[in-house]
Design a protein around this motif. Structure first.
Motif, mmCIF file in Angstrom:
data_model
loop_
_atom_site.group_PDB
_atom_site.id
_atom_site.type_symbol
_atom_site.label_atom_id
_atom_site.label_comp_id
_atom_site.label_asym_id
_atom_site.label_seq_id
_atom_site.Cartn_x
_atom_site.Cartn_y
_atom_site.Cartn_z
ATOM 1 N N ARG A 217 128.945 32.837 8.549
ATOM 2 C CA ARG A 217 127.343 32.609 8.989
ATOM 3 C C ARG A 217 127.463 31.057 9.560
ATOM 4 N NH1 ARG A 217 124.213 36.022 10.262
ATOM 5 N NH2 ARG A 217 122.474 34.961 9.505
ATOM 6 N N GLY A 218 128.612 30.464 9.954
ATOM 7 C CA GLY A 218 128.381 28.891 10.260
ATOM 8 C C GLY A 218 127.697 29.073 11.711
ATOM 9 N N VAL A 219 126.717 27.926 11.850
ATOM 10 C CA VAL A 219 126.027 27.803 13.122
ATOM 11 C C VAL A 219 125.997 26.401 13.445
ATOM 12 C CG1 VAL A 219 123.821 27.982 14.512
ATOM 13 C CG2 VAL A 219 124.879 29.849 12.922
ATOM 14 N N ASP A 220 126.235 25.803 14.482
ATOM 15 C CA ASP A 220 126.228 24.361 15.125
ATOM 16 C C ASP A 220 124.978 24.494 16.174
ATOM 17 O OD1 ASP A 220 127.903 23.153 13.696
ATOM 18 O OD2 ASP A 220 129.426 23.756 15.143
ATOM 19 N N GLU A 221 123.949 23.711 16.191
ATOM 20 C CA GLU A 221 122.794 23.737 17.131
ATOM 21 C C GLU A 221 122.145 22.571 17.455
ATOM 22 O OE1 GLU A 221 119.202 26.170 16.256
ATOM 23 O OE2 GLU A 221 118.964 24.671 14.249
ATOM 24 N N LEU A 222 121.686 22.534 18.702
ATOM 25 C CA LEU A 222 120.729 21.334 19.030
ATOM 26 C C LEU A 222 119.521 21.906 19.764
ATOM 27 C CD1 LEU A 222 121.084 18.526 19.983
ATOM 28 C CD2 LEU A 222 121.955 19.075 22.273
ATOM 29 N N LEU A 223 118.370 21.219 19.174
ATOM 30 C CA LEU A 223 117.062 21.426 19.453
ATOM 31 C C LEU A 223 116.486 20.236 20.239
ATOM 32 C CD1 LEU A 223 115.639 23.334 16.460
ATOM 33 C CD2 LEU A 223 115.858 24.348 18.608
ATOM 34 N N GLY A 224 115.356 20.507 21.048
ATOM 35 C CA GLY A 224 114.775 19.542 21.777
ATOM 36 C C GLY A 224 113.442 19.884 22.143
ATOM 37 N N ARG A 225 112.395 18.721 22.126
ATOM 38 C CA ARG A 225 111.014 19.213 22.478
ATOM 39 C C ARG A 225 110.383 17.941 23.121
ATOM 40 N NH1 ARG A 225 107.287 22.027 18.278
ATOM 41 N NH2 ARG A 225 107.657 20.128 17.128
ATOM 42 N N ALA A 226 109.573 18.057 24.180
ATOM 43 C CA ALA A 226 108.955 16.908 24.857
ATOM 44 C C ALA A 226 107.495 17.367 25.130
ATOM 45 C CB ALA A 226 109.756 16.482 26.112
ATOM 46 N N ARG A 227 106.625 16.480 24.998
ATOM 47 C CA ARG A 227 105.337 16.666 25.285
ATOM 48 C C ARG A 227 104.820 15.452 25.899
ATOM 49 N NH1 ARG A 227 103.344 19.530 19.598
ATOM 50 N NH2 ARG A 227 104.441 21.502 19.840
ATOM 51 N N ALA A 228 103.825 15.711 27.008
ATOM 52 C CA ALA A 228 103.028 14.655 27.523
ATOM 53 C C ALA A 228 101.545 14.943 27.660
ATOM 54 C CB ALA A 228 103.370 14.577 28.948
ATOM 55 N N TYR A 229 100.888 13.936 27.533
ATOM 56 C CA TYR A 229 99.366 14.023 27.493
ATOM 57 C C TYR A 229 98.568 13.040 28.249
ATOM 58 C CZ TYR A 229 100.850 15.938 22.911
ATOM 59 O OH TYR A 229 101.521 16.839 21.941
ATOM 60 N N LEU A 230 97.716 13.566 29.116
ATOM 61 C CA LEU A 230 96.842 12.717 29.920
ATOM 62 C C LEU A 230 95.343 12.898 29.685
ATOM 63 C CD1 LEU A 230 96.548 10.622 32.172
ATOM 64 C CD2 LEU A 230 96.975 12.644 33.631
ATOM 65 N N SER A 231 94.367 11.999 29.305
ATOM 66 C CA SER A 231 93.142 12.461 28.971
ATOM 67 C C SER A 231 92.219 11.986 30.252
ATOM 68 C CB SER A 231 92.432 11.617 27.751
ATOM 69 O OG SER A 231 92.537 10.267 27.907
ATOM 70 N N PHE A 232 90.838 12.562 30.217
ATOM 71 C CA PHE A 232 90.013 12.161 31.242
ATOM 72 C C PHE A 232 88.485 12.836 30.822
ATOM 73 C CE2 PHE A 232 91.973 16.028 32.338
ATOM 74 C CZ PHE A 232 90.875 16.936 32.629
ATOM 75 N N GLY A 233 87.540 12.112 31.273
ATOM 76 C CA GLY A 233 86.232 12.354 30.812
ATOM 77 C C GLY A 233 85.558 13.170 31.563
ATOM 78 N N LEU A 234 84.810 14.412 31.077
ATOM 79 C CA LEU A 234 83.842 15.206 31.655
ATOM 80 C C LEU A 234 82.810 15.482 30.907
ATOM 81 C CD1 LEU A 234 86.017 17.931 33.461
ATOM 82 C CD2 LEU A 234 84.688 16.184 34.646
ATOM 83 N N TRP A 235 82.648 16.833 30.264
ATOM 84 C CA TRP A 235 81.278 16.806 29.508
ATOM 85 C C TRP A 235 81.854 16.817 27.953
ATOM 86 C CZ3 TRP A 235 83.625 20.841 32.051
ATOM 87 C CH2 TRP A 235 84.394 21.919 31.296
ATOM 88 N N GLY A 236 80.979 16.722 27.036
ATOM 89 C CA GLY A 236 81.334 16.744 25.549
ATOM 90 C C GLY A 236 81.432 15.552 25.137
ATOM 91 N N GLN A 237 81.510 15.517 23.545
ATOM 92 C CA GLN A 237 81.718 14.332 22.946
ATOM 93 C C GLN A 237 83.007 13.634 22.709
ATOM 94 O OE1 GLN A 237 80.306 16.959 21.855
ATOM 95 N NE2 GLN A 237 78.181 16.589 21.882
ATOM 96 N N SER A 238 84.086 14.612 23.156
ATOM 97 C CA SER A 238 85.298 13.840 23.455
ATOM 98 C C SER A 238 86.074 14.035 24.752
ATOM 99 C CB SER A 238 86.243 14.702 22.445
ATOM 100 O OG SER A 238 86.316 15.821 22.585
ATOM 101 N N ASP A 239 87.109 13.151 24.894
ATOM 102 C CA ASP A 239 87.795 13.496 26.470
ATOM 103 C C ASP A 239 88.549 14.958 26.477
ATOM 104 O OD1 ASP A 239 86.840 11.054 27.080
ATOM 105 O OD2 ASP A 239 88.935 9.928 26.969
ATOM 106 N N HIS A 240 88.501 15.372 27.746
ATOM 107 C CA HIS A 240 89.403 16.490 28.090
ATOM 108 C C HIS A 240 90.826 15.853 28.238
ATOM 109 C CE1 HIS A 240 85.842 18.955 29.773
ATOM 110 N NE2 HIS A 240 85.569 18.138 28.843
ATOM 111 N N VAL A 241 91.768 16.876 27.911
ATOM 112 C CA VAL A 241 93.159 16.476 27.879
ATOM 113 C C VAL A 241 94.049 17.598 28.675
ATOM 114 C CG1 VAL A 241 95.254 16.126 26.329
ATOM 115 C CG2 VAL A 241 93.039 15.439 25.692
ATOM 116 N N ILE A 242 94.939 17.139 29.552
ATOM 117 C CA ILE A 242 96.031 17.821 30.099
ATOM 118 C C ILE A 242 97.254 17.747 29.232
ATOM 119 C CG2 ILE A 242 97.375 18.340 32.288
ATOM 120 C CD1 ILE A 242 94.641 19.141 32.354
ATOM 121 N N ALA A 243 97.886 18.743 28.805
ATOM 122 C CA ALA A 243 98.907 18.821 27.815
ATOM 123 C C ALA A 243 100.186 19.575 28.489
ATOM 124 C CB ALA A 243 98.502 19.152 26.316
#
Length: 341
Positions: free
Chosen positions: A227-253
């Motif tokens: 049952r032996g296993v070798d693995e490699l995992l990776g994750r990348a995330r990026a965020y950019l905010s901008f103002g429109l309506w509401g009490q907080s900024d909108h976000v492109i993720a």
């Protein structure tokens, strides 16, 4: 300003003494825990799971404990875990955890008549870890190494999901060592009313190696035995905010995840692709309690709709505020804070 008189009796209660973590290390909340059904081949093999979770930390954050347990609604299987983090040194952090969870594989065909069966897997894990932090004003970097012991138990279910009695796996139980090394980097930041990290990037990379204990040399590397296993995992995330309506900024993720596994234990059901974090749970029909975090989410598809020993997924989201209520109902433990899409 006016002076304040303090009596001798009051002074006696203000004496400075040694700090006792245990006095403030008590659970201060609980929340319902609803986990989605374990799926394989487009079918619910067991679950869903329903239970509760809690957490606690002492006043200065030296000790942190988190616990959760949930039971399957159809078979009574228990899924849960207990984790402990000690930060008395400040840096590095020391962690320990125990957990039990379930997975499934199949369908497979066995026997001359090609009978359909599913594989049900229970995994118990205990581990110790060490995390080194490097925090700066705009950047947080952490390196974590951990070592653990795994115990796997596998059984077969028939097409009606009842235990198979007349067919037995060659090695239904395995004990393995589990070594992991991971690197996390984040420049993402958020603010008081943010609905998401608002600006920056998050990167995560993990290497993992699982190897069997007490395995005969003749079985090393044999699929179905080792049952032996070798693995490699990776994750990348990026965020950019901008103002429109509401009490907080909108976000492109933007996000992307990838995984690659090799070895005799890396079968066609090693990674599950599909679903979304914040799964719909059976209690309310809504994703109120977060659900189980997914490494390869794809909205609009069930968790486990695709599987394999190599996987990837990517997403682009517009996150926006809808309602800021901040209201409760009398003394009921129900509070509606914010709603976003």
């Amino acid at each position: 300003g006016a002076g304040v008189r303090i009596s001798a009796e009051q002074l006696d209660t203000l004496r400075v003494g040694p700090y006792r973590s245990i006095r403030t290390l008590v659970p201060r909340y609980w929340e319902p825990l609803a986990l989605p059904a374990v799926r394989s081949g487009g079918r619910d093999v067991m679950g869903p799971f329903v239970g509760a979770a809690t957490g606690m930390s002492d006043a200065v954050g030296r000790h942190t404990v988190a616990a959760g347990v949930a039971a399957s609604l159809d078979g009574g299987e228990i899924d849960g875990g207990l984790s402990y983090l000690w930060s008395g040194w400040g840096n590095p952090l020391v962690s320990a955890s125990v957990s039990q969870d379930w997975d499934a594989g199949g369908p497979f065909s066995v026997g001359d008549e090609g009978r359909t069966v599913f594989l049900r897997e229970r995994e118990r894990r205990a581990s110790l870890g060490l995390t080194v932090l490097r925090a700066r004003y705009r950047t947080n970097v952490s390196i974590t190494g951990s070592a653990g012991i795994l115990e796997e138990s596998r059984s077969l279910l028939d097409a009606d999901l009842d235990p198979v009695r007349d067919v037995r796996l060659a090695r239904p139980r395995s004990r393995l060592g589990d070594l992991r090394l991971s690197l996390s980097l984040s420049t993402a930041r958020s603010h008081g009313l943010s609905i998401s990290p608002e600006r920056g990037v998050q990167l995560f990379v993990q290497g993992r190696s699982r190897s069997e204990f007490s395995l005969a040399d003749s079985l090393a590397g044999v699929v179905g035995r080792d049952r032996g296993v070798d693995e490699l995992l990776g994750r990348a995330r990026a965020y950019l905010s901008f103002g429109l309506w509401g009490q907080s900024d909108h976000v492109i993720a933007l996000g992307a995840s990838g995984g690659w596994a090799r070895g005799p234990g890396a079968d066609a059901f090693w990674y599950d692709v599909g679903g979304a974090s914040g799964q719909v749970e059976p209690i309310t029909g809504l994703g109120l309690f977060g659900g189980r975090g997914l490494f390869f989410p794809v909205r609009g598809y069930e968790d486990g709709d695709r599987s394999g020993s190599r996987a990837w997924s990517a997403s682009a989201e517009w996150r926006f505020p809808l309602l800021w209520s901040h209201r409760g109902w009398g003394l009921l433990p129900i509070h509606l804070d914010r709603l976003h899409g």
